[in-house]
Scaffold this motif. Structure first.
Motif, PDB file in Angstrom:
ATOM      1  N   ARG A 104      24.159  35.200  36.413  1.00  0.00           N
ATOM      2  CA  ARG A 104      24.475  33.875  36.953  1.00  0.00           C
ATOM      3  C   ARG A 104      25.709  33.287  36.270  1.00  0.00           C
ATOM      4  NH1 ARG A 104      18.501  31.043  37.923  1.00  0.00           N
ATOM      5  NH2 ARG A 104      17.691  32.697  39.291  1.00  0.00           N
ATOM      6  N   LYS A 105      26.732  34.104  36.208  1.00  0.00           N
ATOM      7  CA  LYS A 105      28.000  33.704  35.612  1.00  0.00           C
ATOM      8  C   LYS A 105      29.084  33.704  36.693  1.00  0.00           C
ATOM      9  CE  LYS A 105      26.366  33.403  31.432  1.00  0.00           C
ATOM     10  NZ  LYS A 105      26.248  32.082  30.751  1.00  0.00           N
ATOM     11  N   PRO A 106      30.056  32.801  36.587  1.00  0.00           N
ATOM     12  CA  PRO A 106      31.132  32.758  37.594  1.00  0.00           C
ATOM     13  C   PRO A 106      31.974  34.027  37.564  1.00  0.00           C
ATOM     14  CG  PRO A 106      31.600  31.276  35.760  1.00  0.00           C
ATOM     15  CD  PRO A 106      30.196  31.748  35.573  1.00  0.00           C
ATOM     16  N   LEU A 107      32.430  34.409  38.750  1.00  0.00           N
ATOM     17  CA  LEU A 107      33.262  35.594  38.908  1.00  0.00           C
ATOM     18  C   LEU A 107      34.576  35.206  39.565  1.00  0.00           C
ATOM     19  CD1 LEU A 107      33.852  38.676  39.061  1.00  0.00           C
ATOM     20  CD2 LEU A 107      32.565  38.703  41.214  1.00  0.00           C
ATOM     21  N   ILE A 108      35.678  35.641  38.968  1.00  0.00           N
ATOM     22  CA  ILE A 108      37.012  35.462  39.545  1.00  0.00           C
ATOM     23  C   ILE A 108      37.556  36.843  39.873  1.00  0.00           C
ATOM     24  CG2 ILE A 108      39.386  34.747  39.054  1.00  0.00           C
ATOM     25  CD1 ILE A 108      38.285  32.494  37.370  1.00  0.00           C
ATOM     26  N   HIS A 109      38.205  36.966  41.010  1.00  0.00           N
ATOM     27  CA  HIS A 109      38.733  38.268  41.433  1.00  0.00           C
ATOM     28  C   HIS A 109      40.252  38.222  41.556  1.00  0.00           C
ATOM     29  CE1 HIS A 109      38.973  42.190  43.190  1.00  0.00           C
ATOM     30  NE2 HIS A 109      39.459  41.736  44.324  1.00  0.00           N
ATOM     31  N   ASP A 110      40.907  39.190  40.935  1.00  0.00           N
ATOM     32  CA  ASP A 110      42.364  39.332  40.989  1.00  0.00           C
ATOM     33  C   ASP A 110      42.682  40.601  41.765  1.00  0.00           C
ATOM     34  OD1 ASP A 110      45.072  39.620  40.619  1.00  0.00           O
ATOM     35  OD2 ASP A 110      45.016  39.622  38.433  1.00  0.00           O
ATOM     36  N   SER A 111      43.263  40.444  42.946  1.00  0.00           N
ATOM     37  CA  SER A 111      43.617  41.597  43.780  1.00  0.00           C
ATOM     38  C   SER A 111      45.084  41.944  43.567  1.00  0.00           C
ATOM     39  CB  SER A 111      43.359  41.273  45.259  1.00  0.00           C
ATOM     40  OG  SER A 111      43.663  42.382  46.071  1.00  0.00           O
ATOM     41  N   HIS A 112      45.339  43.041  42.868  1.00  0.00           N
ATOM     42  CA  HIS A 112      46.706  43.441  42.543  1.00  0.00           C
ATOM     43  C   HIS A 112      47.440  44.043  43.736  1.00  0.00           C
ATOM     44  CE1 HIS A 112      45.684  43.976  37.973  1.00  0.00           C
ATOM     45  NE2 HIS A 112      45.202  42.856  38.487  1.00  0.00           N
ATOM     46  N   GLU A 113      46.697  44.423  44.762  1.00  0.00           N
ATOM     47  CA  GLU A 113      47.286  45.042  45.946  1.00  0.00           C
ATOM     48  C   GLU A 113      46.296  44.926  47.098  1.00  0.00           C
ATOM     49  OE1 GLU A 113      48.005  49.128  45.011  1.00  0.00           O
ATOM     50  OE2 GLU A 113      45.964  49.497  44.344  1.00  0.00           O
ATOM     51  N   TYR A 114      46.713  45.356  48.287  1.00  0.00           N
ATOM     52  CA  TYR A 114      45.794  45.399  49.429  1.00  0.00           C
ATOM     53  C   TYR A 114      45.112  46.760  49.374  1.00  0.00           C
ATOM     54  CZ  TYR A 114      44.060  44.043  54.016  1.00  0.00           C
ATOM     55  OH  TYR A 114      43.260  43.680  55.065  1.00  0.00           O
ATOM     56  N   PHE A 115      44.063  46.836  48.574  1.00  0.00           N
ATOM     57  CA  PHE A 115      43.507  48.089  48.068  1.00  0.00           C
ATOM     58  C   PHE A 115      43.122  49.077  49.166  1.00  0.00           C
ATOM     59  CE2 PHE A 115      40.207  50.825  46.388  1.00  0.00           C
ATOM     60  CZ  PHE A 115      40.661  51.147  45.111  1.00  0.00           C
TER      61      PHE A 115
END
Length: 371
Positions: A104-115
């Motif tokens: 139950r921890k916040p998640l941030i997502h960093d997309s370095h490319e259009y995978f």
């Protein structure tokens, strides 16, 4: 102090984006742990302002590698303290998402490319469909996402209705200063140096055509600094074309050493091909490295790349990937001293405007609610 655990699938040595982000988060007051993997032949990690951990895996490629990495990463995240989780690219997202739900921890997502549209996946439809399934299951549920440019942000918005923030991978301001001479780096003083640098010198990035273009070039060398899947092919081409004196390979180097090679070059190249969606809308890190080193650029006319080159007038774009055409463009650039001087002057202004300090302000706004 809140603890942020960032995870990525590479070996952490040359990932400038993660280094900048971790340094910024440390400055904001986070306790930062960056998690990656240790590969065979990985360089030692240099001391940084944050902690790092590399996992040594049994598998190095294929489905078993990705499965092992995500299982190991999930267990690490599950049993280590973290107040915020940060996944980097889709290949770390399954483990992070599951851990964030359980803890139950916040998640941030960093997309370095259009995978899912990388060249490594577009011709492997079954593998592509598996990664796309993971993306469709998780991405719409993410609350905080950022990516590397406006074009990729637009693609995600169109598909999932979520507009990611944009944090470009740009060096900090301050002109790179040469600490070593060409002679000290084993480079000739009487040749023009055309540079390709990066940790992803792979297929469809124009490196093969650039090697062939050197058959038409005199008084120049093509310097390749870094690694990638296509290097064995390039080395074979160099032998077959007897270009050993014109093409030089420098293996992966620490970031500071890469900068030393970059500042001593004459032209930086970025010749990625428009063969897939990911490349079409990419904004390569090396483009900004060239800008901050004051290198005029020869690039393929990809959407985001052409936008930068045209806006600041800092180089040329090719019309096609014919080796003779590439060579002609380079010869025209090198022979036009007046134009080169204008580009170099413009590069100084571009470097001042395109700097991490400005991107960092946007990053701080994203993370400030979690401090």
């Amino acid at each position: 102090m809140k603890k942020a655990v960032l995870s990525v699938i590479n070996d952490l040595v040359t990932d400038q984006r993660l280094d900048r982000i971790c340094t910024t988060l440390t400055g904001m007051g986070f306790e930062v742990m960056l998690v990656g993997r240790r590969k065979k032949g990985s360089l030692p990690l240099q001391p940084r302002d944050y902690r790092m951990h590399r996992m040594k895996l049994l598998f190095s490629k294929g489905a078993l590698f990705y499965a092992e990495y995500n299982i190991r990463l999930f267990l690490y995240l599950l049993f280590h303290r973290a107040d915020i989780l940060v996944s980097n690219d889709l290949d770390t997202l399954p483990a992070n998402y599951l851990a964030s739900r359980i803890k139950r921890k916040p998640l941030i997502h960093d997309s370095h490319e259009y995978f899912t549209e990388t060249p490594e996946l577009v011709n492997r439809k079954r593998v592509q469909s598996i990664w796309k399934w993971f993306e469709r299951q998780i991405f719409p549920k993410l609350k905080t996402v950022y990516t590397v440019n406006e074009s990729i942000a637009g693609l995600y918005e169109q598909e999932y209705g979520i507009r990611p923030h944009v944090i470009r991978n740009i060096p900090a301001s301050g002109k790179v200063q040469p600490k070593l001479s060409r002679a000290e780096l084993g480079l000739p003083d009487d040749k023009n140096i055309i540079l390709l640098q990066g940790a992803g010198i792979n297929i469809q990035r124009g490196a093969e055509e650039m090697v062939e273009a050197m058959t038409y070039m005199e008084d120049s060398i093509f310097l390749i600094v870094g690694d990638g899947d296509v290097l064995p092919v390039l080395k074979s081409m160099v032998r077959d074309l007897s270009l050993e004196e014109k093409v030089k390979f420098i293996p992966r180097q620490p970031l500071e050493k890469v900068r030393q090679y970059t500042i001593l070059a004459d032209i930086g190249i970025s010749l990625d091909k428009d063969t897939n969606i990911n490349y079409r809308f990419s904004l390569p890190n090396k483009l900004f490295d060239y800008i901050h080193a004051g290198l005029p650029i020869l690039a393929s006319p990809l959407v985001e790349v052409k936008k930068i080159i045209k806006k600041y007038d800092i180089g040329m774009t090719i019309q096609n990937h014919d080796p003779r055409h590439i060579a002609d463009c380079l010869l025209n650039m090198l022979s036009d001293r007046q134009r080169m001087a204008i580009w170099k002057e413009n590069l100084t202004f571009a470097a001042k405007e395109l700097c991490w300090e400005k991107e960092e302000n946007k990053l701080k706004q994203i993370y400030s609610p979690f401090v």
